[in-house]
Motif scaffolding. Structure first.
Motif, PDB file in Angstrom:
ATOM      1  N   ASN A 125       0.969   1.026   2.191  1.00 47.70           N
ATOM      2  CA  ASN A 125       0.495   0.794   3.569  1.00 47.70           C
ATOM      3  C   ASN A 125      -0.949   0.307   3.608  1.00 47.70           C
ATOM      4  N   MET A 126      -1.316  -0.476   2.605  1.00 46.66           N
ATOM      5  CA  MET A 126      -2.676  -1.022   2.590  1.00 46.66           C
ATOM      6  C   MET A 126      -2.772  -2.283   3.435  1.00 46.66           C
ATOM      7  N   ARG A 160      -6.027   1.439   8.340  1.00 47.86           N
ATOM      8  CA  ARG A 160      -4.640   1.849   8.073  1.00 47.86           C
ATOM      9  C   ARG A 160      -4.607   3.149   7.283  1.00 47.86           C
ATOM     10  N   THR A 205      -7.740  -5.569   1.990  1.00 44.50           N
ATOM     11  CA  THR A 205      -8.526  -4.600   1.224  1.00 44.50           C
ATOM     12  C   THR A 205      -8.786  -5.151  -0.182  1.00 44.50           C
ATOM     13  N   ILE A 248      -3.536   5.027   4.425  1.00 47.76           N
ATOM     14  CA  ILE A 248      -2.880   4.667   3.155  1.00 47.76           C
ATOM     15  C   ILE A 248      -2.062   5.846   2.623  1.00 47.76           C
ATOM     16  N   ARG A 249      -1.038   5.514   1.839  1.00 45.76           N
ATOM     17  CA  ARG A 249      -0.186   6.565   1.260  1.00 45.76           C
ATOM     18  C   ARG A 249      -0.369   6.548  -0.254  1.00 45.76           C
ATOM     19  N   ILE A 303      -0.393   3.128  -4.316  1.00 42.45           N
ATOM     20  CA  ILE A 303      -0.968   3.201  -2.971  1.00 42.45           C
ATOM     21  C   ILE A 303      -0.190   2.249  -2.069  1.00 42.45           C
ATOM     22  N   SER A 341      -4.683  10.653  -0.077  1.00 42.74           N
ATOM     23  CA  SER A 341      -3.536  10.201   0.719  1.00 42.74           C
ATOM     24  C   SER A 341      -3.792  10.480   2.201  1.00 42.74           C
TER      25      SER A 341
END
Ligand code: GTA
Length: 175
Positions: A61-62, A124, A66, A126-127, A59, A117
């Motif tokens: 772009n967190m 944000r 978090t 997330i990817r 995962i 995703s």
């Protein structure tokens, strides 16, 4: 006659080129992940096979804020989770924007990529990406300053100062 033959030859060449380009494009579109881990100890075929069978997702772009609890909450929607490993800055040992989630089944792993995703978590998107499998050491950021490599090259301004990505990438700031 010769003109006709040349014309036919050109047509043949163009069709062949078109076919090759289509095959290459399809191969690219079929790629299960755009990311390639430079530290994977194997061939490209072995890497692709690992991505297609693994039960681990990465995962990216967190938010740095978090928590594991939030990740359990979100990712258990795709299936039962075996383990979560937080990505850490190798100097400060604090979260630096990525993690690995391991499931028990391949189906749940695929559902996480398909359905989670792009979800907004702590403001944000997330990817979620297929991963070849977690190994000890992969939890550390590989950037020169300890965090993730891509944060050091960031040229866009991240307005969320709260998330401590320091606006522009650290390397960009030094230039
Ligand atoms: N499955 O997308 C991913 C992914 N990412 C981005 C990181 N990991 C990922 N795993 C999956 N999918 O275990 C994993 C890594 C590692 C951990 C931390 O997360 O396998 P990292 O992000 O700190 O380092 O990894 P990584 O992944 O090795 O960096 P990246 O982004 O591929 O960069 C590789 C090289 O490209 C760098 O050495 C740098 O020289 C260069 N580079 C990267 N971005 C830029 C840029 N914007 N401009 C110029 N050069 C760049």
């Amino acid at each position: 006659m010769q003109r006709l033959l040349t014309f036919q030859l050109y047509i043949l060449l163009y069709t062949r080129c078109f076919f090759i380009i289509c095959v290459l494009l399809c191969q690219d579109l079929n790629k299960i992940s755009a990311y390639r881990d430079r530290r994977f100890p194997g061939t490209q075929e072995e890497y692709e096979h690992a991505l297609q069978t693994s039960i681990t997702v990465y995962i990216g772009n967190m938010s740095f804020y978090t928590t594991e609890e939030q990740l359990y909450e979100l990712f258990s929607r795709a299936g039962e989770i075996k383990k979560i490993v937080m990505g850490l800055d190798k100097n400060t040992k604090t979260p630096c924007g990525f993690c690995f989630v391991m499931y028990y089944s391949r189906e749940d792993t695929e559902d996480a990529v398909k359905f989670i995703s792009g979800t907004i978590l702590d403001d944000r998107p997330i990817r979620v990406d297929f991963d070849w499998g977690f190994q000890d050491g992969r939890q550390w950021g590989r950037g020169r300053s300890g965090g993730q490599v891509r944060d050091e090259y960031r040229t866009d301004y991240d307005p969320d100062i709260l998330y401590q990505r320091c606006g522009y990438g650290k390397l960009v700031q030094k230039e």
